[in-house]
Write a protein that holds these residues in place. Structure first.
Motif, PDB file in Angstrom:
ATOM      1  N   GLU A 133       0.803  -1.149  -0.115  1.00  0.00           N
ATOM      2  CA  GLU A 133       0.032  -0.049   0.062  1.00  0.00           C
ATOM      3  C   GLU A 133       0.803   1.267  -0.029  1.00  0.00           C
ATOM      4  OE1 GLU A 133      -2.399  -0.589   3.497  1.00  0.00           O
ATOM      5  OE2 GLU A 133      -3.868  -1.899   2.350  1.00  0.00           O
ATOM      6  N   TRP A 134       2.264   1.261   0.437  1.00  0.00           N
ATOM      7  CA  TRP A 134       2.923   2.330   0.664  1.00  0.00           C
ATOM      8  C   TRP A 134       3.372   2.825  -0.982  1.00  0.00           C
ATOM      9  CZ3 TRP A 134       3.968   5.140   4.591  1.00  0.00           C
ATOM     10  CH2 TRP A 134       5.092   6.076   4.519  1.00  0.00           C
ATOM     11  N   ASN A 135       3.219   4.037  -1.225  1.00  0.00           N
ATOM     12  CA  ASN A 135       3.366   4.355  -2.646  1.00  0.00           C
ATOM     13  C   ASN A 135       2.247   3.864  -3.564  1.00  0.00           C
ATOM     14  OD1 ASN A 135       5.839   6.175  -2.213  1.00  0.00           O
ATOM     15  ND2 ASN A 135       7.000   4.067  -2.267  1.00  0.00           N
TER      16      ASN A 135
ATOM     17  N   VAL B  87       7.365  -0.988  -4.214  1.00  0.00           N
ATOM     18  CA  VAL B  87       8.425   0.027  -4.658  1.00  0.00           C
ATOM     19  C   VAL B  87       8.885   0.549  -3.317  1.00  0.00           C
ATOM     20  CG1 VAL B  87       6.617   1.824  -4.918  1.00  0.00           C
ATOM     21  CG2 VAL B  87       8.875   2.153  -6.024  1.00  0.00           C
ATOM     22  N   VAL B  88      10.264   0.835  -3.482  1.00  0.00           N
ATOM     23  CA  VAL B  88      11.045   1.439  -2.152  1.00  0.00           C
ATOM     24  C   VAL B  88      11.988   2.361  -2.820  1.00  0.00           C
ATOM     25  CG1 VAL B  88      12.788   1.000  -0.193  1.00  0.00           C
ATOM     26  CG2 VAL B  88      11.141  -0.878  -1.229  1.00  0.00           C
ATOM     27  N   ILE B  89      11.615   3.647  -2.600  1.00  0.00           N
ATOM     28  CA  ILE B  89      12.213   4.653  -3.336  1.00  0.00           C
ATOM     29  C   ILE B  89      13.239   5.343  -2.604  1.00  0.00           C
ATOM     30  CG2 ILE B  89      12.074   7.153  -4.233  1.00  0.00           C
ATOM     31  CD1 ILE B  89       9.056   6.436  -4.717  1.00  0.00           C
ATOM     32  N   GLN B  90      14.489   5.517  -2.915  1.00  0.00           N
ATOM     33  CA  GLN B  90      15.744   6.064  -2.173  1.00  0.00           C
ATOM     34  C   GLN B  90      15.390   7.361  -1.861  1.00  0.00           C
ATOM     35  OE1 GLN B  90      19.523   5.434  -4.069  1.00  0.00           O
ATOM     36  NE2 GLN B  90      20.596   7.112  -2.654  1.00  0.00           N
ATOM     37  N   GLY B  91      15.564   7.410  -0.295  1.00  0.00           N
ATOM     38  CA  GLY B  91      15.500   9.021   0.210  1.00  0.00           C
ATOM     39  C   GLY B  91      16.675   9.359   0.808  1.00  0.00           C
ATOM     40  N   GLU B  92      16.424  10.152   1.824  1.00  0.00           N
ATOM     41  CA  GLU B  92      17.568  10.820   2.357  1.00  0.00           C
ATOM     42  C   GLU B  92      18.563   9.839   3.281  1.00  0.00           C
ATOM     43  OE1 GLU B  92      15.944  14.140   4.461  1.00  0.00           O
ATOM     44  OE2 GLU B  92      15.230  15.048   2.517  1.00  0.00           O
ATOM     45  N   THR B  93      17.955   8.752   3.672  1.00  0.00           N
ATOM     46  CA  THR B  93      18.566   7.715   4.316  1.00  0.00           C
ATOM     47  C   THR B  93      18.750   6.441   3.765  1.00  0.00           C
ATOM     48  OG1 THR B  93      16.426   6.784   5.257  1.00  0.00           O
ATOM     49  CG2 THR B  93      17.216   8.831   6.544  1.00  0.00           C
ATOM     50  N   LYS B  94      19.478   5.408   4.313  1.00  0.00           N
ATOM     51  CA  LYS B  94      19.704   4.159   3.427  1.00  0.00           C
ATOM     52  C   LYS B  94      18.596   3.012   3.842  1.00  0.00           C
ATOM     53  CE  LYS B  94      24.483   4.297   2.581  1.00  0.00           C
ATOM     54  NZ  LYS B  94      24.792   3.984   1.284  1.00  0.00           N
ATOM     55  N   HIS B  95      17.388   3.499   4.225  1.00  0.00           N
ATOM     56  CA  HIS B  95      16.266   2.686   4.550  1.00  0.00           C
ATOM     57  C   HIS B  95      16.005   1.741   3.534  1.00  0.00           C
ATOM     58  CE1 HIS B  95      13.805   5.153   2.174  1.00  0.00           C
ATOM     59  NE2 HIS B  95      12.856   4.237   2.161  1.00  0.00           N
ATOM     60  N   ASN B  96      16.179   2.358   2.125  1.00  0.00           N
ATOM     61  CA  ASN B  96      15.903   1.461   1.031  1.00  0.00           C
ATOM     62  C   ASN B  96      16.851   0.374   0.626  1.00  0.00           C
ATOM     63  OD1 ASN B  96      17.699   3.526   0.328  1.00  0.00           O
ATOM     64  ND2 ASN B  96      17.687   2.737  -1.615  1.00  0.00           N
ATOM     65  N   ASP B  97      18.067   0.394   1.184  1.00  0.00           N
ATOM     66  CA  ASP B  97      19.241  -0.613   1.181  1.00  0.00           C
ATOM     67  C   ASP B  97      18.588  -1.927   1.873  1.00  0.00           C
ATOM     68  OD1 ASP B  97      20.629   0.854  -0.760  1.00  0.00           O
ATOM     69  OD2 ASP B  97      22.009   1.497   0.997  1.00  0.00           O
ATOM     70  N   TYR B  98      18.420  -1.421   3.151  1.00  0.00           N
ATOM     71  CA  TYR B  98      17.780  -2.651   3.996  1.00  0.00           C
ATOM     72  C   TYR B  98      16.553  -3.295   3.789  1.00  0.00           C
ATOM     73  CZ  TYR B  98      21.353  -0.308   6.971  1.00  0.00           C
ATOM     74  OH  TYR B  98      22.694   0.232   7.213  1.00  0.00           O
TER      75      TYR B  98
ATOM     76  N   PHE C 277       9.563 -11.219  -7.637  1.00  0.00           N
ATOM     77  CA  PHE C 277       9.976 -10.110  -7.088  1.00  0.00           C
ATOM     78  C   PHE C 277       9.686  -8.978  -7.868  1.00  0.00           C
ATOM     79  CE2 PHE C 277      13.237  -6.567  -6.422  1.00  0.00           C
ATOM     80  CZ  PHE C 277      13.282  -6.520  -5.077  1.00  0.00           C
ATOM     81  N   GLY C 278       8.397  -8.463  -7.825  1.00  0.00           N
ATOM     82  CA  GLY C 278       8.010  -7.282  -8.514  1.00  0.00           C
ATOM     83  C   GLY C 278       8.149  -5.972  -7.962  1.00  0.00           C
ATOM     84  N   VAL C 279       9.380  -5.632  -7.328  1.00  0.00           N
ATOM     85  CA  VAL C 279       9.457  -4.396  -6.351  1.00  0.00           C
ATOM     86  C   VAL C 279      10.461  -3.466  -7.136  1.00  0.00           C
ATOM     87  CG1 VAL C 279      10.368  -3.661  -4.120  1.00  0.00           C
ATOM     88  CG2 VAL C 279       9.175  -5.970  -4.401  1.00  0.00           C
ATOM     89  N   LEU C 280      10.085  -2.305  -7.330  1.00  0.00           N
ATOM     90  CA  LEU C 280      10.690  -1.424  -7.983  1.00  0.00           C
ATOM     91  C   LEU C 280      11.568  -0.703  -6.854  1.00  0.00           C
ATOM     92  CD1 LEU C 280       8.024   0.671 -10.010  1.00  0.00           C
ATOM     93  CD2 LEU C 280       9.791  -1.058 -10.962  1.00  0.00           C
ATOM     94  N   THR C 281      12.928  -0.502  -7.422  1.00  0.00           N
ATOM     95  CA  THR C 281      13.981   0.132  -6.569  1.00  0.00           C
ATOM     96  C   THR C 281      14.681   1.345  -7.204  1.00  0.00           C
ATOM     97  OG1 THR C 281      15.566  -1.264  -7.538  1.00  0.00           O
ATOM     98  CG2 THR C 281      14.394  -2.128  -5.617  1.00  0.00           C
ATOM     99  N   PRO C 282      13.622   2.353  -7.423  1.00  0.00           N
ATOM    100  CA  PRO C 282      14.169   3.603  -8.033  1.00  0.00           C
ATOM    101  C   PRO C 282      14.772   4.792  -7.115  1.00  0.00           C
ATOM    102  CG  PRO C 282      11.861   3.755  -7.708  1.00  0.00           C
ATOM    103  CD  PRO C 282      12.312   2.511  -7.161  1.00  0.00           C
ATOM    104  N   ASN C 283      15.523   5.529  -7.636  1.00  0.00           N
ATOM    105  CA  ASN C 283      15.985   6.657  -6.920  1.00  0.00           C
ATOM    106  C   ASN C 283      14.978   7.835  -6.798  1.00  0.00           C
ATOM    107  OD1 ASN C 283      18.656   5.869  -7.072  1.00  0.00           O
ATOM    108  ND2 ASN C 283      19.078   6.476  -9.309  1.00  0.00           N
ATOM    109  N   ASN C 284      13.978   7.766  -7.421  1.00  0.00           N
ATOM    110  CA  ASN C 284      12.917   8.995  -7.318  1.00  0.00           C
ATOM    111  C   ASN C 284      11.608   8.250  -7.772  1.00  0.00           C
ATOM    112  OD1 ASN C 284      12.851   9.720 -10.023  1.00  0.00           O
ATOM    113  ND2 ASN C 284      14.750  10.745  -9.542  1.00  0.00           N
ATOM    114  N   MET C 285      10.698   9.303  -7.378  1.00  0.00           N
ATOM    115  CA  MET C 285       9.190   9.152  -7.860  1.00  0.00           C
ATOM    116  C   MET C 285       9.273   9.047  -9.375  1.00  0.00           C
ATOM    117  SD  MET C 285       5.973   8.131  -7.065  1.00  0.00           S
ATOM    118  CE  MET C 285       5.735   8.293  -5.576  1.00  0.00           C
ATOM    119  N   GLU C 286       9.939   9.979 -10.063  1.00  0.00           N
ATOM    120  CA  GLU C 286       9.740  10.020 -11.649  1.00  0.00           C
ATOM    121  C   GLU C 286      10.210   8.496 -12.173  1.00  0.00           C
ATOM    122  OE1 GLU C 286      11.799  12.386 -15.460  1.00  0.00           O
ATOM    123  OE2 GLU C 286      12.019  13.139 -13.310  1.00  0.00           O
TER     124      GLU C 286
END
Length: 168
Positions: A30-32, A89-100, A122-131
């Motif tokens: 549900e996130w994003n 989808v896990v978008i890279q933010g200001e912290t390293k949460h996405n790596d974990y 595994f249908g998970v996106l790992t982008p740097n930003n929303m775009e």
């Protein structure tokens, strides 16, 4: 090959198995949701387009991508489910949460597939930003949901071929 070089919605459809009697569990984070709903639409429509019956596609929602692992285990643990598709989808933010989170989810989904002997995708996106996420959820780079559904179909075909023409 990166999705910048390949469209996620273009794939070889030769020799696909008959999936009309196969049951799919699709988990959606549900996130994003702006992104994950598009991934679900892609996966759902791809399954239907290639022979799945609407009644054989079951959706489950989880709060975020981290919860995809346990939800996948619950789906894959059911005798009537043939394949599981995990979408998030896990978008890279200001912290390293996405790596974990990305590492834990990838590792967890792999373990569920190995444990159950069922395709767990595994249908998970790992982008740097929303775009970048939107570009891969039905945008210029296609839809990762399409790719995840096609992967599930092809893995079921491989399972059939390896088992001598019979699904186990």
């Amino acid at each position: 090959m990166s999705s910048a070089d390949k469209n996620l919605s273009v794939f070889n459809t030769n020799d696909l198995p008959d999936i009309s009697d196969k049951k799919f569990g699709i988990l959606v984070a549900e996130w994003n949701s702006e992104v994950t709903e598009k991934l679900f639409e892609g996966a759902y429509n791809t399954l239907l387009q290639h022979g799945a019956r609407e009644k054989n596609i079951e959706r489950g929602n989880v709060p975020g991508s981290f919860e995809l692992t346990l939800g996948s285990q619950w789906f894959a643990g059911r005798e009537d489910i043939d394949a599981v598709i995990a979408l998030g989808v896990v978008i890279q933010g200001e912290t390293k949460h996405n790596d974990y989170i990305n590492h834990a989810v990838a590792h967890g989904l792999t373990n569920v597939g190995i444990k159950t002997g069922k395709p767990v995708i595994f249908g998970v996106l790992t982008p740097n930003n929303m775009e970048q996420a939107l570009d891969r959820a039905g945008g210029v780079h296609g839809n990762k949901g399409d790719e995840a559904a096609m992967t599930a179909i092809k893995m079921l075909g491989l399972k059939k071929n390896i088992s001598g023409g019979f699904f186990f």
